[in-house]
Design an enzyme around this catalytic site. Structure first.
Site, PDB file in Angstrom:
ATOM      1  N   SER A   1      11.158 114.474  95.051  1.00 15.97           N
ATOM      2  CA  SER A   1      10.794 115.514  95.607  1.00 15.97           C
ATOM      3  C   SER A   1      10.545 116.756  95.640  1.00 15.97           C
ATOM      4  O   SER A   1       9.577 117.024  95.733  1.00 15.97           O
ATOM      5  CB  SER A   1      12.122 115.505  96.641  1.00 15.97           C
ATOM      6  OG  SER A   1      12.133 114.414  97.099  1.00 15.97           O
TER       7      SER A   1
ATOM      8  N   ARG B   1       7.058 119.007  94.822  1.00 15.16           N
ATOM      9  CA  ARG B   1       7.478 120.371  95.455  1.00 15.16           C
ATOM     10  C   ARG B   1       6.802 121.916  94.209  1.00 15.16           C
ATOM     11  O   ARG B   1       6.632 122.314  94.519  1.00 15.16           O
ATOM     12  CB  ARG B   1       8.133 120.998  96.248  1.00 15.16           C
ATOM     13  CG  ARG B   1       8.286 119.988  97.474  1.00 15.16           C
ATOM     14  CD  ARG B   1       9.958 119.485  97.836  1.00 15.16           C
ATOM     15  NE  ARG B   1       9.786 119.391  99.267  1.00 15.16           N
ATOM     16  CZ  ARG B   1       9.615 117.860  99.734  1.00 15.16           C
ATOM     17  NH1 ARG B   1       9.912 117.313  98.964  1.00 15.16           N
ATOM     18  NH2 ARG B   1      10.334 117.971 100.808  1.00 15.16           N
TER      19      ARG B   1
ATOM     20  N   GLY C   1       3.760 108.871  99.956  1.00 18.31           N
ATOM     21  CA  GLY C   1       3.881 109.121 101.554  1.00 18.31           C
ATOM     22  C   GLY C   1       4.283 110.206 101.520  1.00 18.31           C
ATOM     23  O   GLY C   1       3.432 112.126 102.088  1.00 18.31           O
TER      24      GLY C   1
ATOM     25  N   ASP D   1      16.627 107.390 100.953  1.00 21.56           N
ATOM     26  CA  ASP D   1      15.941 106.277 100.786  1.00 21.56           C
ATOM     27  C   ASP D   1      17.066 105.767 100.277  1.00 21.56           C
ATOM     28  O   ASP D   1      16.922 104.484  99.082  1.00 21.56           O
ATOM     29  CB  ASP D   1      15.564 107.307  99.176  1.00 21.56           C
ATOM     30  CG  ASP D   1      13.996 107.806 100.364  1.00 21.56           C
ATOM     31  OD1 ASP D   1      13.857 107.455 101.049  1.00 21.56           O
ATOM     32  OD2 ASP D   1      13.929 109.067  99.595  1.00 21.56           O
TER      33      ASP D   1
ATOM     34  N   ARG E   1      12.157  99.096 105.914  1.00 24.05           N
ATOM     35  CA  ARG E   1      13.129  98.152 104.612  1.00 24.05           C
ATOM     36  C   ARG E   1      14.064  97.585 105.262  1.00 24.05           C
ATOM     37  O   ARG E   1      14.659  97.497 104.852  1.00 24.05           O
ATOM     38  CB  ARG E   1      13.421  99.811 104.245  1.00 24.05           C
ATOM     39  CG  ARG E   1      12.758 100.090 103.252  1.00 24.05           C
ATOM     40  CD  ARG E   1      12.792 101.728 102.706  1.00 24.05           C
ATOM     41  NE  ARG E   1      12.105 102.124 101.073  1.00 24.05           N
ATOM     42  CZ  ARG E   1      12.057 102.917 100.201  1.00 24.05           C
ATOM     43  NH1 ARG E   1      12.428 103.346 101.436  1.00 24.05           N
ATOM     44  NH2 ARG E   1      11.026 103.056  99.625  1.00 24.05           N
TER      45      ARG E   1
HETATM   46  C1  S3P Z   1      10.505 113.223 101.094  1.00 22.41           C
HETATM   47  C2  S3P Z   1      11.756 113.016 102.179  1.00 22.41           C
HETATM   48  C3  S3P Z   1      12.191 111.193 103.152  1.00 22.41           C
HETATM   49  C4  S3P Z   1      12.359 110.179 102.212  1.00 22.41           C
HETATM   50  C5  S3P Z   1      10.854 110.259 100.555  1.00 22.41           C
HETATM   51  C6  S3P Z   1      11.247 112.000 100.199  1.00 22.41           C
HETATM   52  C7  S3P Z   1      10.582 114.416 100.898  1.00 22.41           C
HETATM   53  O1  S3P Z   1      11.163 110.966 103.529  1.00 22.41           O
HETATM   54  O2  S3P Z   1      12.023 108.979 102.913  1.00 22.41           O
HETATM   55  O3  S3P Z   1      11.005 109.824  99.725  1.00 22.41           O
HETATM   56  O4  S3P Z   1      10.390 114.381  99.940  1.00 22.41           O
HETATM   57  O5  S3P Z   1      10.544 114.918 101.232  1.00 22.41           O
HETATM   58  P1  S3P Z   1      11.231 111.529 105.132  1.00 22.41           P
HETATM   59  O6  S3P Z   1      10.653 113.039 105.239  1.00 22.41           O
HETATM   60  O7  S3P Z   1       9.751 109.973 105.745  1.00 22.41           O
HETATM   61  O8  S3P Z   1      12.158 110.988 106.277  1.00 22.41           O
END
Ligand code: S3P
Length: 449
Positions: free
Chosen positions: A29, A33, A101, A328, A359
């Protein structure tokens, strides 16, 4: 990349004891960023400890396509020459976010208030995942999109020419949606705010402040927070030290908790409270898991985490409000729960159905194939623990391009009676390159089949 080569089955077998240090890679994460904010700052940002997994490398390529200069100086050391807020160029080609994602949703946010069009796609897993959750708030800024029905990738996003600031109440606990709104708000005049009824990971807010944006966070009396961002800041380039990923550390630490005689240390892992729900849960289950040498790494709290096998884990009920801080980690928790006595009840987990795979379904299928009884409904997963040393294993597990489903079942195989086979090891590289050698150095028997 939108898909990888042929399936690469892998097998894990009874191992141990697991002993030693597991220096896991940088936080996924925080790494995404760092590259995105580096690209939106004016000047040169230096990142150390960047996760060089497929997901983050894809974000680096995307930032190049939007006009930033992104260079690798050495292992984990990267330099980004940013173009400034509002300075993104229109990419010449499709942006392929692979399995990520976080990558695609944050980048769509960052692009949504600049006058450009960009087409996004991803692998088969990402193309199944819902993008409407970010497209809805981005439309309020004035962005438009065209793509497949149901807000699925591939899609083309056209940024707002005259963006408006937005106040958005998050309909689901999602740090990705919150972050997409805040990143879009950077290039909107005035104040953009996000109301989150349940606290989610706060890396975006922390890092935006570090880069010089004006961000305020207010607790709401009814729970959750309001985050306010003043638009059109000049982001100042930073040196970002990425902490090691608690979501990756979870695998060697949980392996130590279920393999008899084990003791594993993960040094300098991020323990931001919005990410640390698994560690609290494991302690409540009776795990011998301790934090040592607490410190701060790149604006994030970090510690050395030590896990020892004790053989007396107990199933518990995990409160639904804890879900965002360990979202996660439910797959690996479900594995640990199989080796505990009694039921582990995970409520408030429907967001697991919108991850790299469903999941809940993937864990139930894998655990059942290994002789573990489970129950579920739309928003709940229950694992009936068999106790230490009493999990049969022997299953063949389908990972659905999901790295955490793959690693969780490989860990299960280390403590089960019979070897566990997964259909595809390839996905592991999205978040945890080095998983195989790091686990092997601890004494884990994991091999390509
Ligand atoms: C993340 C937020 C989470 C997490 C993903 C990383 C992020 O997803 O499951 O692995 O870096 O903001 P969601 O925003 O869909 O909950």
């Amino acid at each position: 990349m939108s898909g990888h080569g042929p399936l690469q089955p892998a097998v894990s077998r009874a191992s141990g004891p697991l002993r030693g240090e597991a220096a896991v890679p940088g936080d996924k994460s925080v790494s995404h960023r760092a590259l995105i904010l580096g690209a939106l700052a004016v000047g040169r940002t230096e990142v150390s400890g960047l996760l060089e997994g497929e997901d983050v490398l894809g974000t680096g390529r995307a930032m190049r396509a939007f006009g930033a200069k992104v260079e690798r100086l050495g292992p984990g050391d990267w330099r980004v020459e940013g173009v400034g807020v509002g300075g993104f160029m229109e990419p010449e080609d499709v942006i392929d976010c692979g399995n990520a994602g976080t990558g695609v949703r944050l980048i769509m946010g960052a692009a949504a208030t600049t006058d450009l069009s960009a087409t996004f796609t991803g692998d088969a897993s990402l193309r199944r995942r819902p993008m409407g959750r970010v497209l809805t708030p981005l439309a309020q800024f004035g962005a438009t999109h065209a793509g497949r029905r149901g807000g699925k990738l591939p899609l083309t996003l056209t940024g707002a020419q005259s963006p408006l600031p937005v106040s958005y109440l998050l309909p689901m606990a999602s740090a990705q949606v919150k972050s997409a709104v805040l990143l879009a708000g950077l290039n909107a005049p005035g104040e953009t705010s996000v109301i989150e009824p349940e606290a989610t990971r706060d890396h975006t807010e922390r890092m935006l402040r570090g880069f010089g944006a004006e961000v305020s966070v207010e607790a709401r009396p009814e729970g959750g927070k309001i985050i306010r961002l003043q638009g059109r800041p000049e982001l100042r380039p930073q040196k970002v030290a990425v902490p090691r990923d608690p979501s990756s550390a979870a695998f060697p630490l949980c392996a130590a908790l279920i393999v008899p005689g084990s003791e594993v240390l993960c040094p300098r892992v991020g323990i931001n409270p919005t990410r640390a729900g698994l560690f609290l849960t494991l302690q409540e289950m009776g795990a011998d898991l301790v934090f040592e040498n607490e410190t701060v790494e790149g604006g994030e709290p970090a510690a050395d985490l030590r896990a020892r096998f004790s053989g007396n884990l107990k199933g518990i009920e995990i409160p639904p409000e804890r879900a965002p801080s360990m979202i996660d980690e439910y797959p690996i928790l479900a594995v640990v729960a199989a080796f505990a006595t009694g039921e582990t009840v995970m409520r408030g987990v429907k967001e697991l159905r919108a991850k790299e795979s469903d999941r809940i379904a993937a864990m139930e299928a894998g655990l059942r194939a290994c002789g573990v009884t489970t129950e579920s409904d739309e928003d709940t997963l229950i694992v009936h623990g068999r106790g230490a040393g009493d999990v049969e294993g022997g299953g063949f597990v389908i990972c659905h391009l999901d790295h955490r489903i793959a690693m969780s079942h490989l860990v299960l195989g280390l403590a089960a009676r019979r070897p566990v086979t997964i259909d595809d090891f390839g996905a592991v590289g999205t978040s945890f390159p080095g998983f195989a050698p790091i686990m092997a150095a601890l004494g884990a028997q994991i091999a390509l089949a």
